[in-house]
Design a protein around this motif. Structure first.
Motif, short mmCIF file in Angstrom:
data_model
loop_
_atom_site.label_atom_id
_atom_site.label_comp_id
_atom_site.label_asym_id
_atom_site.label_seq_id
_atom_site.Cartn_x
_atom_site.Cartn_y
_atom_site.Cartn_z
N VAL A 99 -4.91 -0.05 2.52
CA VAL A 99 -4.72 -1.48 2.22
C VAL A 99 -3.36 -1.95 2.72
O VAL A 99 -3.24 -2.99 3.38
N PHE A 100 -2.31 -1.19 2.44
CA PHE A 100 -0.98 -1.63 2.86
C PHE A 100 -0.76 -1.43 4.35
O PHE A 100 0.03 -2.17 4.96
N GLY A 101 -1.43 -0.47 4.96
CA GLY A 101 -1.34 -0.34 6.41
C GLY A 101 -1.93 -1.56 7.11
O GLY A 101 -1.33 -2.12 8.04
N LEU A 102 -3.09 -2.00 6.64
CA LEU A 102 -3.72 -3.20 7.21
C LEU A 102 -2.90 -4.45 6.87
O LEU A 102 -2.80 -5.37 7.69
N LEU A 103 -2.33 -4.48 5.67
CA LEU A 103 -1.48 -5.60 5.29
C LEU A 103 -0.27 -5.71 6.22
O LEU A 103 0.11 -6.81 6.64
N ALA A 104 0.32 -4.59 6.55
CA ALA A 104 1.47 -4.59 7.45
C ALA A 104 1.10 -5.15 8.81
O ALA A 104 1.84 -5.96 9.39
N VAL A 105 -0.04 -4.72 9.33
CA VAL A 105 -0.50 -5.22 10.64
C VAL A 105 -0.72 -6.73 10.58
O VAL A 105 -0.32 -7.47 11.49
#
Length: 289
Positions: free
Chosen positions: A73-79
């Motif tokens: 979730v946070f990886g996609l949020l960062a992108v």
């Protein structure tokens, strides 16, 4: 003690067997993805995503959810945040990446410092491959299989996107969707490697194998074979060295990969620094194949 004893003794311990299996799984999928990251020039993006997952992992621990869920979730949020900042302001992409990943990484550090825990959450930062459980191994294997399957099934489209996005668009492919797919796989792969080498060293497993293969061949198809093989062998050697030297497993895995890259950088027959100096020839470009 003979060579056979050196090879066999660590395998008598179940935690060492799990560590080797887990590291090889992570090394292979990271190495495959690294070929595209190196070719496109997304090394900094890999760094950003690998660091940005830290607060997701900590929050997942707090609510009792799987670490992988919070990290993805946070990886996609960062992108997504990087894209928003880049597209809606004068800030360039490299600056947006630096802003997002440092801020999210700092958030993760703060969350670790204020979260009561019976688990040493610092293992998320530095890795704890020798402490991987059977359940962790299964989870890592499943996530790696998903990432590996996506890369294999979409390898032609992703390769075309890496070499010529304009041509990909001309034949009906969406460069934006392919880029988003690659970033999604990047987030997933960062989760796989996170439990092996920790947040700080994930970027090494996502970049070094592809860079090593890039110096060994000028055909992308061969890169997709060379990178996983060299990465897996380097990782096994790193785990063995950590056992016999009683040193950091994650650190030695990355050090061995770095040593292999250094050797290739210097002595590669076609593209090594010393070889080029002897021939006085320019480095050839990578071609699809």
């Amino acid at each position: 003690m003979n060579l056979l004893d050196v090879l066999v003794e660590p395998l008598q311990y179940e935690f060492m067997t799990r560590a080797i299996l887990t590291t090889v799984i992570a090394a292979v999928v990271c190495a495959m993805l690294s070929c595209w990251l190196v070719l496109i020039g997304w090394s900094l993006m890999g760094d950003a995503v690998s660091h940005a997952v830290l607060p997701g992992v900590v929050l997942a621990y707090v609510v009792g959810a799987p670490f992988a869920l919070g990290a993805v979730v946070f990886g996609l949020l960062a992108v997504a945040l990087i894209g928003v900042i880049r597209d809606t302001s004068r800030v360039k992409e490299d600056a947006a990446i630096g802003i997002v990943f440092t801020t999210l990484f700092a958030l993760g550090l703060v969350l670790i410092s204020v979260t009561p825990s019976q688990t040493d959450l610092n293992h998320i930062i530095f890795g704890n491959i020798l402490g991987v459980s059977t359940a962790d191994l299964v989870q890592i294997a499943v996530l790696a299989l998903v990432a590996f399957a996506v890369l294999v099934v979409k390898r032609r489209d992703l390769t075309l996107y890496a070499f010529d996005p304009a041509h990909a668009f001309a034949i009906g492919l969406s460069p934006r969707l392919l880029g988003a797919l690659l970033l999604g796989v990047l987030a997933l792969t960062a989760v796989v490697a996170l439990q092996v080498v920790g947040v700080i060293l994930v970027v090494a497993m996502l970049i070094i194998p592809g860079a090593t293969a890039y110096l060994l061949t000028d055909r992308f198809g061969r890169m997709l074979v060379i990178a996983p093989v060299t990465s897996a062998l380097s990782s096994v050697l790193g785990i063995y060295l950590s056992y016999w030297l009683d040193a950091s497993s994650a650190g030695l895995v990355v050090l061995v990969q770095g040593a292999v890259f250094t050797a290739v950088y210097l002595f590669s027959p076609r593209q090594g620094v010393l070889g080029r100096r002897r021939r006085g020839a320019a480095q050839p470009a990578v071609t699809a194949g």
